[in-house]
Design a protein around this motif. Structure first.
Motif, mmCIF file in Angstrom:
data_model
loop_
_atom_site.group_PDB
_atom_site.id
_atom_site.type_symbol
_atom_site.label_atom_id
_atom_site.label_comp_id
_atom_site.label_asym_id
_atom_site.label_seq_id
_atom_site.Cartn_x
_atom_site.Cartn_y
_atom_site.Cartn_z
ATOM 1 N N HIS A 610 1.041 -1.452 0.091
ATOM 2 C CA HIS A 610 0.133 -0.074 0.117
ATOM 3 C C HIS A 610 0.851 0.917 -0.026
ATOM 4 O O HIS A 610 1.941 1.199 0.623
ATOM 5 C CB HIS A 610 -0.555 0.036 1.559
ATOM 6 C CG HIS A 610 -1.540 -1.037 1.644
ATOM 7 N ND1 HIS A 610 -2.959 -1.297 0.474
ATOM 8 C CD2 HIS A 610 -1.810 -2.611 2.101
ATOM 9 C CE1 HIS A 610 -3.830 -2.120 1.280
ATOM 10 N NE2 HIS A 610 -2.856 -3.059 1.438
ATOM 11 N N ALA A 611 0.476 2.756 -0.634
ATOM 12 C CA ALA A 611 0.578 3.227 -0.475
ATOM 13 C C ALA A 611 0.613 4.450 0.876
ATOM 14 O O ALA A 611 -0.999 3.907 0.804
ATOM 15 C CB ALA A 611 0.963 4.286 -1.710
ATOM 16 N N HIS A 612 0.644 5.477 1.733
ATOM 17 C CA HIS A 612 0.574 6.093 2.606
ATOM 18 C C HIS A 612 0.165 7.271 2.737
ATOM 19 O O HIS A 612 1.278 7.783 1.657
ATOM 20 C CB HIS A 612 0.591 5.042 4.110
ATOM 21 C CG HIS A 612 0.210 3.848 4.036
ATOM 22 N ND1 HIS A 612 1.326 2.936 3.695
ATOM 23 C CD2 HIS A 612 -0.909 2.932 4.790
ATOM 24 C CE1 HIS A 612 1.205 1.329 4.193
ATOM 25 N NE2 HIS A 612 -0.108 1.587 4.673
ATOM 26 N N GLY A 613 -0.699 7.832 3.485
ATOM 27 C CA GLY A 613 -0.031 9.647 3.838
ATOM 28 C C GLY A 613 -1.589 10.272 4.588
ATOM 29 O O GLY A 613 -2.135 9.263 5.247
ATOM 30 N N ALA A 614 -0.982 11.393 5.383
ATOM 31 C CA ALA A 614 -2.204 11.992 6.350
ATOM 32 C C ALA A 614 -2.196 13.215 5.899
ATOM 33 O O ALA A 614 -1.734 14.477 5.234
ATOM 34 C CB ALA A 614 -1.066 11.980 7.179
ATOM 35 N N VAL A 615 -3.765 13.771 5.576
ATOM 36 C CA VAL A 615 -3.780 14.896 5.060
ATOM 37 C C VAL A 615 -4.911 15.812 6.219
ATOM 38 O O VAL A 615 -5.437 15.557 7.161
ATOM 39 C CB VAL A 615 -5.362 15.209 4.266
ATOM 40 C CG1 VAL A 615 -5.836 16.542 3.193
ATOM 41 C CG2 VAL A 615 -4.451 13.503 3.059
ATOM 42 N N PHE A 616 -4.341 17.113 6.132
ATOM 43 C CA PHE A 616 -4.722 18.086 7.298
ATOM 44 C C PHE A 616 -5.702 19.072 6.745
ATOM 45 O O PHE A 616 -4.860 19.920 5.587
ATOM 46 C CB PHE A 616 -3.771 19.060 8.185
ATOM 47 C CG PHE A 616 -2.569 17.545 8.468
ATOM 48 C CD1 PHE A 616 -2.837 17.472 9.709
ATOM 49 C CD2 PHE A 616 -2.086 17.142 8.111
ATOM 50 C CE1 PHE A 616 -2.399 15.906 10.685
ATOM 51 C CE2 PHE A 616 -0.997 15.541 8.992
ATOM 52 C CZ PHE A 616 -1.233 15.681 10.573
ATOM 53 N N ALA A 617 -6.669 19.840 7.020
ATOM 54 C CA ALA A 617 -7.689 21.064 6.463
ATOM 55 C C ALA A 617 -7.553 21.207 7.489
ATOM 56 O O ALA A 617 -8.394 21.362 8.862
ATOM 57 C CB ALA A 617 -8.710 20.067 5.726
ATOM 58 N N GLU A 618 -7.622 22.844 6.949
ATOM 59 C CA GLU A 618 -8.173 24.162 7.844
ATOM 60 C C GLU A 618 -9.979 24.862 6.657
ATOM 61 O O GLU A 618 -10.261 24.362 5.739
ATOM 62 C CB GLU A 618 -7.621 24.832 7.490
ATOM 63 C CG GLU A 618 -8.387 26.170 8.245
ATOM 64 C CD GLU A 618 -7.170 27.251 8.322
ATOM 65 O OE1 GLU A 618 -6.334 27.603 9.601
ATOM 66 O OE2 GLU A 618 -6.533 28.726 7.193
ATOM 67 N N VAL A 619 -11.227 24.504 7.302
ATOM 68 C CA VAL A 619 -12.171 24.849 6.413
ATOM 69 C C VAL A 619 -12.181 26.714 7.733
ATOM 70 O O VAL A 619 -12.105 26.814 8.800
ATOM 71 C CB VAL A 619 -13.506 23.926 7.228
ATOM 72 C CG1 VAL A 619 -13.218 22.886 6.127
ATOM 73 C CG2 VAL A 619 -13.702 24.330 8.253
ATOM 74 N N LYS A 620 -13.416 27.182 7.021
ATOM 75 C CA LYS A 620 -13.646 28.692 7.573
ATOM 76 C C LYS A 620 -15.114 28.459 7.457
ATOM 77 O O LYS A 620 -15.581 27.907 5.910
ATOM 78 C CB LYS A 620 -13.412 29.436 7.228
ATOM 79 C CG LYS A 620 -12.274 29.603 8.358
ATOM 80 C CD LYS A 620 -11.502 31.394 7.727
ATOM 81 C CE LYS A 620 -9.551 31.541 7.694
ATOM 82 N NZ LYS A 620 -8.873 32.713 7.633
ATOM 83 N N VAL A 621 -15.991 28.711 8.410
ATOM 84 C CA VAL A 621 -17.725 28.507 8.505
ATOM 85 C C VAL A 621 -17.857 29.596 9.382
ATOM 86 O O VAL A 621 -17.945 30.534 10.245
ATOM 87 C CB VAL A 621 -18.608 27.053 9.122
ATOM 88 C CG1 VAL A 621 -19.600 27.713 8.923
ATOM 89 C CG2 VAL A 621 -17.482 25.788 8.766
ATOM 90 N N ASP A 622 -18.820 30.204 8.102
ATOM 91 C CA ASP A 622 -20.284 31.321 8.217
ATOM 92 C C ASP A 622 -20.898 31.333 9.653
ATOM 93 O O ASP A 622 -21.708 30.518 9.243
ATOM 94 C CB ASP A 622 -20.872 31.938 7.185
ATOM 95 C CG ASP A 622 -21.775 33.132 7.810
ATOM 96 O OD1 ASP A 622 -22.022 33.680 8.616
ATOM 97 O OD2 ASP A 622 -20.838 34.433 6.559
ATOM 98 N N PRO A 623 -20.797 31.547 10.945
ATOM 99 C CA PRO A 623 -21.451 31.186 11.446
ATOM 100 C C PRO A 623 -23.251 31.106 11.622
ATOM 101 O O PRO A 623 -23.839 30.605 11.438
ATOM 102 C CB PRO A 623 -21.045 31.802 12.627
ATOM 103 C CG PRO A 623 -20.415 32.581 12.275
ATOM 104 C CD PRO A 623 -20.305 32.278 11.397
#
Length: 754
Positions: A610-623
């Motif tokens: 297998h190949a492997h990885g890790a992904v990190f994400a930032e989101v902004k949400v209008d409340p």
């Protein structure tokens, strides 16, 4: 005939040493930006006519009438092909003799099995006349109620999922693991039907010359298409020549020959003239495959320390009423997290849709967004950081099989990705971060994985007396950079600079490169190219070491190495000879050899690859409005040996964008009354555009894998999807505190009215 493709040279100052590993620019890039790359629909055969499909506006029933007379009376219309006059076939289009054969709609009867099914083909002197003629057919139907949605029929257990995978797998006692758990997650996640939507639609230009067929069509598998057409028309594969030098995207939809492509060939046979048929955008929603909807239930047990005690992953998926392809969604839980008990299972329901088929990261994309969301929910239930819980349950061997991994640098992916992203500053509780504008900020992560696959392939190589090289293989470039990466492997295999190697590809008269699918094309075609190069060099070495006039004479036992167009003695590199001198003295214009590549059964039975990885994400949400924007993504991936970092980064970015699209954008909306897809166009079927795509980083983690293949290549095309979708979904939860389990996540999921 091999297409005339003039590939741009890479400046010498941009290269050093080995061609492999260099970030060379696309060799076909200039052709594409100048509009000189010739795609299938760009071809115009002398005397060519135009064909347009007439498609069903219902999902189930039969065609009772077509106004063929009105269509044929329209100016410019030459013929109308229906079930009454379609040329005979040598093979039943509903027959299946192997797992890679799917049933085709080729006007074999009046039955309608899904909306947008071809029901006639209008052939005319112009595209406009054919389009207008198709509208004049005014079909009438006997209509039956359409079966639409995962709850519209009785479910059953499919015999296999994906390509021959068991529909159920178990290891350990799941129920006991759940019973003894301190914390339990029991959550259901739903994903919609999705469609490939490659920029280039399926198209074909077909020319018959007696029993010889010449076609231009986009294909991810030239030899497979050649064989399928040979069976359908009852002619030798050698009589079929397919040209497919460029594809404007495929994503799995062009892996196998489709019904509309065959209808174009049939139309050419009917009128005995060349015919071009290009699908309209809406016609791609039905006869050329899609990713089926899914409903996945995950039950997870954890002990007091956050260690997994059990994973139970069950998926309900859809297939068509008349064929069998089942999305292996639950299989995503086989490989990632260590648990003493794992169970995966599938059930299926038949719908009145086109048959689902392979779509980028089949099974893994669908299953991983559910699994990664569930692991995130488990972390919150245990009050443990999402990265920490993944490290606590890190699998040192493949959980479902117990096999050791051929290589695994996932810990390094976690560490380097988290550091670059700044994950250590993430608060545990949701809804704790805001930006200066008052928008809610959330951080999420997901683990990426994809199997390291290989198929069988063959290549042909030559070294010429002028010192140049030739490599021939019927490979496929659908935008991933194969023309460049495979040429780099070819150059290294021949011991030449890349600009000294003529690389021929993209036609069916060249050696079979296998299918460009499963993120396996570079490994598959690359190994065949590598071995063909080695075979030529071995022949060249035999010539030199057996010739008393050569400075390499007698070096057979010591051996030679090849670089810069010369052979060098291994035990004395001061003694060398150029390819030109070797071949000139032998009186040969060139020396050639073939090479094969394929998976190693012994290694595959021993190791989990297998190949492997890790992904990190930032989101902004209008409340207040619930609007979501992804503002930053960082991925770290361990994908074996990197042939071309520039091409790999492009592929990884594409996968990360697709994962974001899976979480927030893509879905096919079906009218439950008619079974028709309501958003069958680029205006309403939402995919990310430039304004949606955030700043992205892709970190490549060094990884050596001696077991996957001699070059150490793993695939990069699909792995970027698998961690990214979950990372974005988890970031939305962290921003808002609202856990959405139905995708794509929309404003209505985050905003409630009082």
């Amino acid at each position: 005939m091999t297409p005339d493709i003039r590939l741009a040279e890479t400046p010498a100052h941009a290269r050093h040493g080995s061609n492999i590993g260099q970030p060379l620019t696309r060799r076909e890039g200039i052709l594409k930006v100048k509009g000189e790359a010739r795609y299938a629909a760009d071809n115009h055969a002398p005397g060519m006519l135009y064909a347009v499909l007439a498609v069903s506006s219902i999902a189930r029933g039969r065609v009772t009438s077509l106004d063929v007379r009105a269509a044929k009376a329209h100016a410019g219309v030459v013929e109308v092909m229906t079930s009454a006059n379609r040329p005979a076939l040598a093979e039943d289009p509903d027959a299946k003799t192997n797992p890679f054969m799917f049933r085709l709609d080729l006007l074999q009867n009046d039955q309608v099995r899904y909306a947008n099914q071809p029901i006639a083909v209008v052939i005319a002197e112009t595209l406009e006349a054919a389009t207008e003629g198709a509208a004049l057919l005014a079909p009438r139907y006997d209509v039956l109620p359409a079966r639409i949605g995962l709850d519209s029929g009785e479910s059953f257990v499919p015999p296999v999922v994906g390509v021959g995978n068991p529909s159920e797998m178990r290891r350990g006692d799941v129920e006991a693991g759940l019973a003894t758990a301190s914390k339990r997650i029991d959550a259901t996640y739903e994903t919609p039907a999705q469609y490939h939507n490659a920029m280039e639609p399926h198209a074909i230009v077909a020319v018959w010359d007696g029993d010889k067929l010449s076609i231009d069509t986009p294909s991810q598998g030239l030899a497979i298409a050649q064989g399928r057409l040979a069976g359908i028309f009852g002619i030798s594969p050698d009589n079929i020549h397919i040209r497919s030098p460029f594809l404007g995207g495929g994503f799995g939809s062009k892996g196998l020959i489709s019904g509309p492509q065959v209808l174009g060939i049939l139309a050419a046979r009917l009128v005995n003239k060349p015919v071009k048929l290009v699908l309209r955008r809406e016609h791609m929603y039905g006869p050329v495959g899609h990713r089926s909807a899914s409903r996945q239930r995950l039950r997870i047990g954890l002990d007091g320390d956050g260690l997994l005690t059990a994973i139970d992953h069950h998926a309900r998926v859809a297939t068509s009423s008349f064929d069998d392809f089942y999305e292996p969604a639950a299989d995503a839980s086989h490989t990632l997290y260590a648990s003493p008990a794992i169970a995966t299972s599938h059930e299926a329901v038949r719908l009145d849709t086109g048959t689902p088929l392979f779509m980028r990261a089949p099974g893994e994309a669908t299953g991983s967004i559910a699994l990664e969301s569930a692991i995130d929910e488990a972390a919150w239930a245990c009050r443990i950081d999402p990265l920490t819980i993944r490290l606590k349950n890190y699998a040192e061997v493949e959980p479902i099989s117990g096999k050791p991994f051929s290589s695994k640098a996932l810990r390094q992916c976690y560490a380097q990705g988290a550091e670059r992203f700044g994950w250590a500053r993430r608060p545990l509780d949701p809804r704790q971060m805001r930006d200066d504008a008052g928008l809610l900020v959330g951080w999420g992560m997901g683990t990426a994985t994809f199997p390291a696959l290989m198929f069988a392939a063959e290549a042909r190589a030559a070294v010429r007396s002028d010192g140049s090289g030739l490599m021939e293989i019927g490979a496929h470039d659908m935008g991933q950079g194969a023309w460049t990466a495979l040429a780099q492997i070819a150059a290294d295999g021949l011991g030449l600079d890349i600009d000294q190697v003529e690389f021929r590809s993209g036609t069916s008269d060249l050696p079979d490169a296998g299918i460009a699918g499963g993120s396996a094309h570079t490994a598959t075609a690359g190994m065949a190219i590598h071995n063909a190069g080695a075979a030529v060099i071995a022949k060249l070495a035999d010539l030199a070491t057996g010739d008393e006039r050569s400075p390499l004479f007698g070096a057979g036992n010591a051996g030679v190495t090849a670089r810069d167009g010369r052979l060098f003695r291994r035990d004395d590199e001061m003694r060398s000879e150029s390819y030109v001198d070797i071949l000139t003295r032998a009186g040969l214009a060139q020396i050639e050899a073939s090479g094969k590549g394929g998976p190693d059964p012994a290694a595959q039975s021993t190791y989990a690859m297998h190949a492997h990885g890790a992904v990190f994400a930032e989101v902004k949400v209008d409340p207040d409005l619930g609007q979501i924007r992804v503002t930053r993504m960082v991925g770290a991936f361990a994908v074996g040996r990197i042939i071309n970092p520039r091409m790999v980064q492009s592929q990884i970015f594409g996968g990360m964008i697709w994962g974001m699209s899976f979480a927030l954008h893509e879905q096919a909306v079906t009218d439950r009354r008619s079974g028709r897809i309501l958003n069958a166009d680029f205006a309403e079927y939402h995919v990310p555009v430039n304004a949606d795509v955030p700043p992205m980083e892709a970190l490549m983690i060094d990884e050596y894998d001696p077991h996957v293949n001699a070059l150490g290549i793993k695939g990069v095309g699909e792995i970027g999807i698998t961690g990214s979708a979950g990372a974005v979904a988890n970031a939305v939860w962290h921003a808002t505190g609202t856990r959405v389990r139905r995708f794509p996540i929309g404003i209505d999921d985050l905003v409630t009215t009082g």
